[in-house]
Design a protein around this motif. Structure first.
Motif, mmCIF file in Angstrom:
data_model
loop_
_atom_site.group_PDB
_atom_site.id
_atom_site.type_symbol
_atom_site.label_atom_id
_atom_site.label_comp_id
_atom_site.label_asym_id
_atom_site.label_seq_id
_atom_site.Cartn_x
_atom_site.Cartn_y
_atom_site.Cartn_z
ATOM 1 N N GLU A 48 0.866 -1.180 0.000
ATOM 2 C CA GLU A 48 0.000 0.000 0.000
ATOM 3 C C GLU A 48 0.904 1.232 0.000
ATOM 4 O O GLU A 48 1.958 1.246 0.633
ATOM 5 C CB GLU A 48 -0.883 0.007 1.245
ATOM 6 C CG GLU A 48 -1.854 1.162 1.267
ATOM 7 C CD GLU A 48 -2.761 1.113 2.484
ATOM 8 O OE1 GLU A 48 -2.442 1.816 3.465
ATOM 9 O OE2 GLU A 48 -3.753 0.381 2.452
ATOM 10 N N ARG A 49 0.486 2.254 -0.773
ATOM 11 C CA ARG A 49 1.324 3.453 -0.828
ATOM 12 C C ARG A 49 0.457 4.699 -0.925
ATOM 13 O O ARG A 49 -0.732 4.618 -1.227
ATOM 14 C CB ARG A 49 2.293 3.376 -2.003
ATOM 15 C CG ARG A 49 1.622 3.218 -3.334
ATOM 16 C CD ARG A 49 2.636 2.808 -4.411
ATOM 17 N NE ARG A 49 1.951 2.469 -5.642
ATOM 18 C CZ ARG A 49 1.782 3.281 -6.671
ATOM 19 N NH1 ARG A 49 2.267 4.508 -6.626
ATOM 20 N NH2 ARG A 49 1.159 2.875 -7.756
ATOM 21 N N LYS A 61 -4.838 6.776 -0.578
ATOM 22 C CA LYS A 61 -4.063 5.561 -0.354
ATOM 23 C C LYS A 61 -4.297 4.648 -1.556
ATOM 24 O O LYS A 61 -5.437 4.393 -1.946
ATOM 25 C CB LYS A 61 -4.506 4.851 0.916
ATOM 26 C CG LYS A 61 -4.064 5.530 2.176
ATOM 27 C CD LYS A 61 -4.429 4.708 3.382
ATOM 28 C CE LYS A 61 -4.008 5.417 4.651
ATOM 29 N NZ LYS A 61 -4.390 4.660 5.847
ATOM 30 N N ILE A 62 -3.217 4.187 -2.144
ATOM 31 C CA ILE A 62 -3.303 3.243 -3.247
ATOM 32 C C ILE A 62 -3.167 1.849 -2.644
ATOM 33 O O ILE A 62 -2.154 1.537 -2.009
ATOM 34 C CB ILE A 62 -2.199 3.519 -4.289
ATOM 35 C CG1 ILE A 62 -2.355 4.945 -4.817
ATOM 36 C CG2 ILE A 62 -2.257 2.489 -5.409
ATOM 37 C CD1 ILE A 62 -1.227 5.416 -5.678
ATOM 38 N N PRO A 63 -4.202 1.010 -2.802
ATOM 39 C CA PRO A 63 -4.194 -0.295 -2.138
ATOM 40 C C PRO A 63 -3.159 -1.253 -2.753
ATOM 41 O O PRO A 63 -2.711 -1.051 -3.882
ATOM 42 C CB PRO A 63 -5.611 -0.814 -2.377
ATOM 43 C CG PRO A 63 -6.092 -0.104 -3.581
ATOM 44 C CD PRO A 63 -5.402 1.222 -3.591
#
Length: 81
Positions: A48-49, A61-63
């Motif tokens: 996650e980033r 949030k990019i899963p």
């Protein structure tokens, strides 16, 4: 493939498609595929980033996501130079 192995184009296409489908199926099942003197196909989960929506500049949030990886062997890299 067809001319090298004295096959019809249709038969060589079916063989190639079978090989490619097998690689895709294996990598989809999180297995590693190694092709001698060519490379290794595999998959992994990214972490996650944090990211930014470019329209709104909102932080998001990019899963985690399943990603595909290919690592070329040295023999393959040398043959392409």
């Amino acid at each position: 493939i067809a001319s090298t192995h004295d096959l019809t184009k249709a038969k060589s296409e079916r063989i190639l498609n079978t090989v490619l489908d097998t690689i895709v199926e294996a990598v989809s099942d999180s297995r590693t595929v190694r092709l001698h003197n060519f490379g290794t196909f595999g998959s992994y989960m990214s972490k996650e980033r944090a990211g930014v929506n470019p329209k709104t500049q909102e932080k998001i949030k990019i899963p985690p996501k399943k990603r595909i990886r290919f690592k070329a062997y040295d023999a393959f890299l040398k043959s392409t130079k």
